[in-house]
Design an enzyme around this catalytic site. Structure first.
Site, mmCIF file in Angstrom:
data_model
loop_
_atom_site.group_PDB
_atom_site.id
_atom_site.type_symbol
_atom_site.label_atom_id
_atom_site.label_comp_id
_atom_site.label_asym_id
_atom_site.label_seq_id
_atom_site.Cartn_x
_atom_site.Cartn_y
_atom_site.Cartn_z
ATOM 1 N N ASP A 254 0.839 -1.197 0.000
ATOM 2 C CA ASP A 254 0.000 0.000 0.000
ATOM 3 C C ASP A 254 0.877 1.252 0.000
ATOM 4 O O ASP A 254 2.109 1.170 0.021
ATOM 5 C CB ASP A 254 -0.930 -0.035 1.205
ATOM 6 C CG ASP A 254 -2.311 0.512 0.908
ATOM 7 O OD1 ASP A 254 -2.444 1.345 -0.008
ATOM 8 O OD2 ASP A 254 -3.265 0.115 1.612
ATOM 9 N N ASP B 95 -9.611 3.251 -3.605
ATOM 10 C CA ASP B 95 -10.209 2.014 -3.118
ATOM 11 C C ASP B 95 -11.615 1.802 -3.675
ATOM 12 O O ASP B 95 -12.400 2.753 -3.824
ATOM 13 C CB ASP B 95 -10.307 2.033 -1.588
ATOM 14 C CG ASP B 95 -8.975 1.867 -0.899
ATOM 15 O OD1 ASP B 95 -7.968 1.622 -1.591
ATOM 16 O OD2 ASP B 95 -8.935 1.968 0.340
#
Length: 414
Positions: free
Chosen positions: A162, A218
């Site tokens: 991430d 996301d």
């Protein structure tokens, strides 16, 4: 003396800089990710997509066993991946990453050995910065080589990284390129999933350092979800992602060992992801050759969920050896869209999409739009229903309900 102190500080700074200097990296060429990866992730299983943010050894074993029992591994679902839920908040006394001992009492190597015994592969979440995105778990920055060696020692097959808490003085390309180098130099092939949310034109360089790379913010389990977080895109909902990818012309960038990642599949997440919305989501992910990583529960699939996740003809589009992606051909003012993708054997996969919230639409594609002679004789096969619809000249039309698709394989008479 002051000179000695300054010298030591300079040496420390040089070590940090060298750890993120740009090296040639070829993660896409390490043998992993030759086709878009398929599997499961913990993110939305027994959790509201990270709201609780914990995962447990027992649940992971249950899901893995169920995938094999249901025969889903034979369809290609082989990765069992943990998201930002597994790590202890502190490193070990030797500075290594370690799992939360209460959640993983057997330890990570034992769990991975169990997953491998089922013929499956195992993946973990990490972050490129000093901390992960949730609960102050340790990130990789400053430990690239050490952490890569730890993951390789455990037997990890898939590493998602991430983009949180990264140092501002380095570009994302520099950081992710050098983590790729660290992973490759362990000697253990690991699929590298780069998750930097579509920033810095990642589609132009992501495939050089990772087998898959996120291209937007996301994905939230809704049809429409407004832009509310970090990353590019029009929003986090399924329709938002479809609209954004339509602007990217994904066939320009997708290639073998370099898959665009629109994020997890949120297939039939309770209440917010209907059967129709989930079918449309899966349709487009397969059209794009996207990774098929399901973030909802894969234990004991319902008939509706199995209809979506276990359709070999739809999966075959995703895994087709053309190693490309579908593009949008028409974005009509009535809310209809037409997409297509060239397949390895000369066929095309075609999507007729009604993105409206109300009212059916009659949507047509002409053979000329697909680059074929308008009078060509073309066989149409409904991929979701797995049945032939007949042979047609000129084109094909279907009545498509709101949020829905008609997904077919078109075979032109040679």
């Amino acid at each position: 003396s002051r000179v000695v102190v300054m010298t030591r500080l300079l040496l420390v700074w040089l070590l940090v800089v060298c750890s993120v200097a740009v090296y040639p990296a070829h993660a896409y060429n390490n043998g992993m990710g030759a086709t878009p990866p398929m599997g499961w992730n913990t993110w939305c299983t027994d959790d509201a997509c990270g709201a609780i943010d914990y995962c447990f050894e027992s649940v992971i074993k249950d899901v893995a066993k169920s995938i094999v029992t249901q025969g889903l591994n034979k369809l290609g679902y082989e990765y069992i991946n943990l998201d930002d839920c597994w790590s202890d908040t502190n490193r070990s006394s030797s500075g290594e990453l370690q799992p939360n001992p209460k959640q993983f009492p057997s330890g990570m190597p034992a769990l991975i050995e169990y997953i491998h015994s089922l013929g499956l592969k195992f993946g973990v979440y990490t972050s490129i910065g000093t901390k992960t995105c949730k609960r102050n778990r340790p990130g990789l920055f400053g430990h690239f080589d050490q952490d890569a060696a730890t993951l390789a020692k455990w037997g990890v097959d898939f590493v998602k990284t991430d983009n949180c808490h990264k140092p501002a003085q380095f570009t994302e390309q520099e950081l992710f390129s050098n983590l790729s180098r660290s992973l490759n130099q362990t000697g253990r092939p690991m699929l590298f999933s780069l998750c930097e949310w579509g920033d810095e034109n990642v589609q132009t360089w992501g495939a050089n350092v990772a087998q898959m790379y996120r291209i937007q913010m996301d994905h939230i389990p809704f049809w429409h979800y407004p832009h509310s977080g970090a990353g590019l895109g029009y929003g986090g909902g399924t329709r938002d992602i479809i609209e954004y990818v339509g602007t990217l012309n994904p066939s320009t960038f997708v290639r073998q060992y370099g898959w665009m990642d629109p994020d997890f599949l949120e297939t039939m997440f309770p209440i917010t992801m209907s059967f129709t919305d989930s079918k449309t989501e899966y349709t487009f992910w397969t059209l794009w050759s996207a990774p098929l990583i399901v973030a909802t529960d894969m234990r004991d699939l319902s008939a509706d969920k199995a209809y979506i996740l276990a359709n070999p003809e739809v999966i075959s589009i995703d895994q087709d050896p053309s190693y490309t992606a579908g593009d949008r051909l028409a974005n009509n003012t009535d809310g209809s869209e037409v997409w297509s993708r060239h397949l390895f054997n000369g066929d095309q996969a075609v999507v007729l999409f009604n993105k409206n919230d109300k009212g059916p639409l009659t949507i047509k594609v002409t053979w000329g739009q697909l680059g074929w002679p308008q009078n060509a004789n073309v066989t149409v096969r409904d991929l979701w229903e797995r049945k032939d619809m007949g042979a047609y000249t000129q084109g094909y039309s279907a009545i498509v309900q709101p949020h829905d698709v008609f997904y077919f394989r078109a075979s032109v008479e040679k």
